[in-house]
Scaffold this motif. Structure first.
Motif, PDB file in Angstrom:
ATOM      1  N   ASP A 294      38.006  49.435  35.872  1.00 15.75           N
ATOM      2  CA  ASP A 294      38.611  48.152  35.404  1.00 15.75           C
ATOM      3  C   ASP A 294      37.387  46.898  35.402  1.00 15.75           C
ATOM      4  O   ASP A 294      37.629  46.112  36.356  1.00 15.75           O
ATOM      5  CB  ASP A 294      39.910  47.634  36.227  1.00 15.75           C
ATOM      6  N   PHE A 295      36.724  47.258  34.447  1.00 13.34           N
ATOM      7  CA  PHE A 295      35.458  46.037  34.553  1.00 13.34           C
ATOM      8  C   PHE A 295      35.974  44.724  34.079  1.00 13.34           C
ATOM      9  O   PHE A 295      35.381  43.797  34.400  1.00 13.34           O
ATOM     10  CB  PHE A 295      34.391  46.719  33.664  1.00 13.34           C
ATOM     11  N   LEU A 296      37.028  45.002  33.147  1.00  8.80           N
ATOM     12  CA  LEU A 296      37.471  43.473  32.632  1.00  8.80           C
ATOM     13  C   LEU A 296      38.034  42.439  33.976  1.00  8.80           C
ATOM     14  O   LEU A 296      37.624  41.451  34.056  1.00  8.80           O
ATOM     15  CB  LEU A 296      38.812  43.873  31.838  1.00  8.80           C
ATOM     16  N   SER A 297      38.636  43.205  34.763  1.00  7.64           N
ATOM     17  CA  SER A 297      39.192  42.307  35.970  1.00  7.64           C
ATOM     18  C   SER A 297      37.980  41.858  36.729  1.00  7.64           C
ATOM     19  O   SER A 297      37.997  40.631  37.199  1.00  7.64           O
ATOM     20  CB  SER A 297      40.133  42.956  36.832  1.00  7.64           C
ATOM     21  N   THR A 298      36.968  42.622  36.799  1.00 10.11           N
ATOM     22  CA  THR A 298      35.771  42.213  37.679  1.00 10.11           C
ATOM     23  C   THR A 298      34.889  41.064  36.843  1.00 10.11           C
ATOM     24  O   THR A 298      34.684  40.151  37.523  1.00 10.11           O
ATOM     25  CB  THR A 298      34.798  43.342  37.695  1.00 10.11           C
TER      26      THR A 298
END
Length: 505
Positions: A294-298
């Motif tokens: 989940d790179f978007l949340s990071t």
């Protein structure tokens, strides 16, 4: 509506391609824009790129954009096969009908129906879990978002709601998809624009899309298979071909438009993310295992702030929900077609008198997904993760078979024109070979016990779930053959004409 499985149209010409038959669906419901929206929504673009780009980056580093391009090539070639087959045989049964027509009932049922159904079931379990986790987090219930039981129960509730909506009809489903898709694309391009304009972000380089820079066949095959998952799902739009405004043309055009839109949005996001976050294994780096799924949340909080980061989370949530909805829409219509051709119980041909949707098939698939989710969750959370990883094998299997079906079906027409040779022969053949290569190499890698989270007697759990699902289809088809011998006895002509006709009152 009465069902008469023995009432065959006496005017049927044996050997002719199956015509679009009256199955009770409402024709002219979906136009080109609606079909494209369904195709894009079924791939869950925000969710797919969020959970996959990090894994691809961990495998091939800065070549993640190259992997997206390479993974797109077999998808595009296969899309041409789907387009040509749909023009010749516009039937909501799609891969089931086309593979039966080309290779016979066994292949049609096993590869054209069973394999995509299992892939969809595994994917639906992931979508239900992801949408539930994000929803609980968005509403401030972070404690419950980390509780497996709460997530599963919430996922089941969301699945029930999506099933009800899919049962209500395409007009409502398509209208909902416009809003959900718009939010997803807005989030992806918003994050990408913010990353591109952030001071200190690396300038994208052409070397990031160099297809010859991969180090070895293993990482190449693994990254391509991951990218197949990113693009997978656009074929769901073809299941509404009999409800489209132009059944033999609109779905094919929508397939190509949706795949190119996916490529553009994924490449934009990948270039932006790699340039801003880099491929490091710590912090916000895309190579950090903590960010892999989940790179978007990071990245969102540092790029757009906490408030808009919540909008990004919402986009991923609705992305999973919209894909669930489209899977339910497509699966019910697939069962309807199989029943119309005499390959499933007559109950699956029941159409809602008001909504003109395949009620039994839609509810059945929703219930089957719920059972699969609960069983895999009770077995082990790690088991569920391996089931999701095995989806790539199943995708390569039935996409590749359908590409070969196109070549075989049109083999006598390939000399008619250069266009026919290219789009009905050469490109689908290349797509099928690429899918076969990805399948073989990935299956070989997945045998290792350390591939995925589980193993059994030294064999990787991902391999057992992927290959095992295909093998399990053999006794299932034997059982089906026992109950529907006529379909299997008639061979490739089984789908020339429907064996269930409907009389409307």
């Amino acid at each position: 509506m009465t069902l008469n499985p023995h009432d065959i149209d006496s005017g049927a010409r044996v050997g002719a391609p199956p015509a679009s038959v009256g199955k009770g669906l409402r024709s002219g419901t979906v136009g080109l824009l609606g079909a494209v929206a369904l195709g894009l929504s079924s791939t869950a673009p925000a969710y797919s790129i969020a959970v996959t780009l990090g894994l691809v980056t961990m495998t091939v580093g800065q070549l993640a954009p190259a992997a997206l391009v390479i993974g797109f090539v077999p998808i595009l070639f296969t899309a041409f096969a789907f387009r040509e087959l749909n023009r010749d045989m516009p039937d909501c049964g799609t891969t089931f009908v086309w593979n039966t027509r080309a290779f016979g009932p066994w292949t049609g049922w096993l590869i054209g129906s069973w394999v995509p159904t299992v892939a969809s079931l595994f994917a639906m379990t992931a979508l239900a879990q992801v949408s539930a986790t994000y929803l609980l987090s968005i509403v401030g219930l972070d404690g419950l978002a980390g509780d497996g039981t709460a997530v599963t129960v919430t996922g089941l509730v969301l699945l029930a709601g999506a099933t009800v909506l899919a049962r209500r009809g395409l007009q409502i489903a398509t209208a909902v998809q416009y809003a959900l898709l718009g939010l997803q694309l807005l989030a992806l391009f918003g994050i990408g624009f913010a990353a591109f304009t952030r001071p200190g972000a690396a300038t994208p380089a052409l070397s990031w899309i160099n297809p010859f820079a991969f180090q070895g066949a293993g990482p190449f095959a693994e990254s391509v298979l991951l990218c197949l998952f990113i693009y997978w799902g656009w074929d769901a739009l073809i299941t509404v071909n009999e409800e489209s405004s132009d059944a033999d043309r609109v779905p094919g055009r929508a397939v190509l438009i949706s795949t190119f839109v996916l490529l553009a949005s994924y490449l934009f996001t990948a270039f932006a993310a790699v340039g801003y976050a880099g491929i490091g294994t710590t912090g916000i780096g895309l190579g950090n295992p903590a960010n892999a799924t989940d790179f978007l949340s990071t990245l969102a909080p540092s790029l757009v702030g906490n408030a808009l980061a919540t909008v990004v989370q919402l986009a991923v949530c609705v992305s999973a929900l919209s894909a669930m909805l489209t899977c339910l829409v497509g699966s019910g219509r697939g069962y309807l077609s199989m029943t119309a051709h005499g390959a499933m119980p007559e109950a699956f041909a029941r159409i809602h008198p008001r909504y003109r949707t395949p009620t039994v098939g839609t509810v059945f698939f929703g219930a089957a997904t719920a059972v699969t989710l609960v069983v895999l969750k009770l077995a082990s959370p790690r088991f569920l993760g391996d089931a999701i990883l095995s989806i790539g094998l199943l995708i390569a299997c039935y996409y590749g078979a359908t590409a070969f079906a196109c070549v075989w079906h049109f083999r006598h027409r390939l000399r008619a024109s250069v266009r026919d040779l290219l789009f009905k022969g050469v490109l689908p053949l290349l797509g099928g070979l690429m899918m076969l290569a990805a399948f073989a190499r990935s299956a070989y890698d997945m045998v290792a016990p350390d591939y995925g989270s589980t193993s059994f007697h030294g064999v990787g759990g991902v391999f057992l779930l992927g290959i095992g699902s295909i093998v399990l289809g053999v006794p299932v088809v034997l059982l089906v053959r026992h109950h529907f011998p006529r379909f299997f006895r008639e061979g490739k002509t089984s789908v020339v004409q429907p064996t269930v006709n409907e009389s409307r009152s």
